[in-house]
Design an enzyme around this catalytic site. Structure first.
Site, short mmCIF file in Angstrom:
data_model
loop_
_atom_site.label_atom_id
_atom_site.label_comp_id
_atom_site.label_asym_id
_atom_site.label_seq_id
_atom_site.Cartn_x
_atom_site.Cartn_y
_atom_site.Cartn_z
N ASP A 181 -48.93 -52.19 35.71
CA ASP A 181 -49.23 -50.78 35.96
C ASP A 181 -50.29 -50.00 34.74
O ASP A 181 -50.63 -51.03 33.68
CB ASP A 181 -47.92 -49.69 35.78
CG ASP A 181 -47.07 -50.23 34.68
OD1 ASP A 181 -47.49 -51.10 33.82
OD2 ASP A 181 -45.81 -49.65 34.71
N ASN A 210 -34.13 -45.32 33.31
CA ASN A 210 -33.69 -44.97 34.58
C ASN A 210 -33.90 -45.86 35.80
O ASN A 210 -33.64 -45.41 36.89
CB ASN A 210 -34.58 -43.33 34.83
CG ASN A 210 -36.19 -43.79 35.07
OD1 ASN A 210 -36.69 -44.94 34.94
ND2 ASN A 210 -37.01 -42.89 35.37
N HIS A 248 -36.28 -47.72 36.47
CA HIS A 248 -37.90 -47.92 37.10
C HIS A 248 -38.42 -49.30 36.72
O HIS A 248 -38.04 -49.93 35.79
CB HIS A 248 -39.07 -46.85 36.74
CG HIS A 248 -39.46 -46.92 35.24
ND1 HIS A 248 -39.86 -45.90 34.76
CD2 HIS A 248 -39.79 -47.90 34.33
CE1 HIS A 248 -40.39 -45.91 33.62
NE2 HIS A 248 -40.31 -47.28 33.38
N GLU A 297 -40.74 -44.82 39.85
CA GLU A 297 -39.71 -44.06 39.37
C GLU A 297 -38.58 -43.95 40.49
O GLU A 297 -38.81 -44.24 41.69
CB GLU A 297 -40.31 -42.86 39.03
CG GLU A 297 -41.38 -42.80 38.03
CD GLU A 297 -40.65 -42.89 36.50
OE1 GLU A 297 -39.70 -43.62 36.30
OE2 GLU A 297 -41.51 -42.71 35.58
C1 GLP Z 1 -42.63 -48.31 30.86
C2 GLP Z 1 -43.44 -49.55 31.74
C3 GLP Z 1 -42.40 -50.26 32.14
C4 GLP Z 1 -41.56 -50.99 31.08
C5 GLP Z 1 -40.67 -49.89 30.71
C6 GLP Z 1 -39.65 -50.06 29.68
O1 GLP Z 1 -42.78 -47.22 31.29
N1 GLP Z 1 -44.19 -48.74 32.87
O2 GLP Z 1 -43.24 -51.40 32.80
O3 GLP Z 1 -40.72 -52.02 31.82
O4 GLP Z 1 -41.26 -48.65 30.57
O5 GLP Z 1 -40.21 -50.09 28.51
P1 GLP Z 1 -39.68 -50.88 27.17
O6 GLP Z 1 -39.89 -51.93 27.41
O7 GLP Z 1 -40.34 -50.33 26.16
O8 GLP Z 1 -38.17 -50.20 26.95
#
Ligand code: GLP
Length: 268
Positions: free
Chosen positions: A67, A136, A138, A143
């Site tokens: 993404d 959440n 995702h 989402e």
């Molecule tokens: C972000 C990304 C995800 C990631 C998630 C968790 O918003 N779009 O790909 O897995 O949040 O992030 P983190 O690993 O910093 O908790």
């Protein structure tokens, strides 16, 4: 779904990195799906070390990131392209032209999404997709309420995601509320998927992913429908699982089976 519960974040990183290292040993020309966020940082560090010690080359691989924020160009320090360059690509022998991140500054994001899908298809599809998970549930920026068969597209970020990622942006800095993300269907097409999660803030999402119903309300729960998905978590992220001891038992038996096969022994 294979569930691997380990002591801490470093063990999760090592286990995840070893999955990638093993794949590259048997298929040096692999296509990898990569993720951003804090979860994969230690894993990337381990891959960098392995590359520096010449145990592993990334020379022949192709990568696709999950993404990107819409509205940030690739030089923006909060863009995911910048993150990938800084945290991984700069430090390994990968060919930068073989790395792909959705184009966050595209004038025509809808067209860019279609192009991204065709680039993935032209590369022969993703051999291994690495995932983190939002609190959440995702995956990528899919989402809750995302279609479980969605393809790469523009997605509006959930309020709690914007809130969770606020820490990376200065108060007066533009923080995007839109993204381009691989769809859940795109992710599910990967031949193998590994999802890593650590810490108590992920415990609810991990419970819903593993023990909840398959539901768009927790996008990661779709991994229950994948034939080769592994969820790798530390004790903290696993603490809400009802059947934790059962998963540990299965993994113990799996390891015993593998060892017996490798040593050509029987299991008695
Ligand atoms: C972000 C990304 C995800 C990631 C998630 C968790 O918003 N779009 O790909 O897995 O949040 O992030 P983190 O690993 O910093 O908790």
């Amino acid at each position: 779904m294979r569930i691997v519960v380990l002591k801490d974040a470093q063990d999760v990183a090592n286990f995840g990195a070893n999955q990638i290292i093993s794949l590259l040993k048997v298929k040096p020309k692999s296509t990898l799906g990569l993720a951003t966020g804090s979860s994969p940082l230690n894993l990337y560090q381990k891959l960098i070390e392995s590359n520096k010690q010449k145990h592993l080359t990334f020379n022949n691989i192709t990568t696709f990131n999950l993404d990107e924020y819409l509205g940030l160009d690739e030089n923006h320090p909060q863009s995911y392209r910048y993150f990938m360059n800084e945290k991984l690509f700069k430090h390994i022998d990968i060919k930068i032209e073989n790395t792909h991140v959705p184009n966050g500054s595209s004038n025509n994001p809808i067209e860019s999404c279609e192009l991204y899908e065709s680039q993935i298809a032209n590369s022969g599809g993703i051999d291994l997709q690495l995932l983190g998970i939002g609190s959440n549930g995702h995956i990528g920026f899919n989402e809750p309420s995302s279609s479980l068969v969605s393809r790469t597209r523009v997605k509006t970020l959930a309020k709690d995601t914007v809130e969770a990622n606020k820490r990376f942006f200065d108060d007066d800095q533009f923080q995007p509320h839109l993204s381009i993300t691989m769809g859940i269907g795109t992710i599910m097409d990967a031949k193998k998927i590994i999802l890593i999660a650590t810490g108590r803030t992920k415990a609810d999402a991990i419970k819903a992913t593993i023990e909840g119903p398959v539901s768009a309300n927790c996008p990661a729960s779709i991994l229950q429908m994948h034939a080769n998905a592994t969820v790798i978590v530390d004790q903290e992220a696993a603490y809400k699982l009802d059947n934790l001891h059962y998963y540990e038992h299965i993994e113990f038996e799996n390891q015993r089976l593998l060892k017996a096969i490798n040593q050509n022994n029987n299991l008695n």
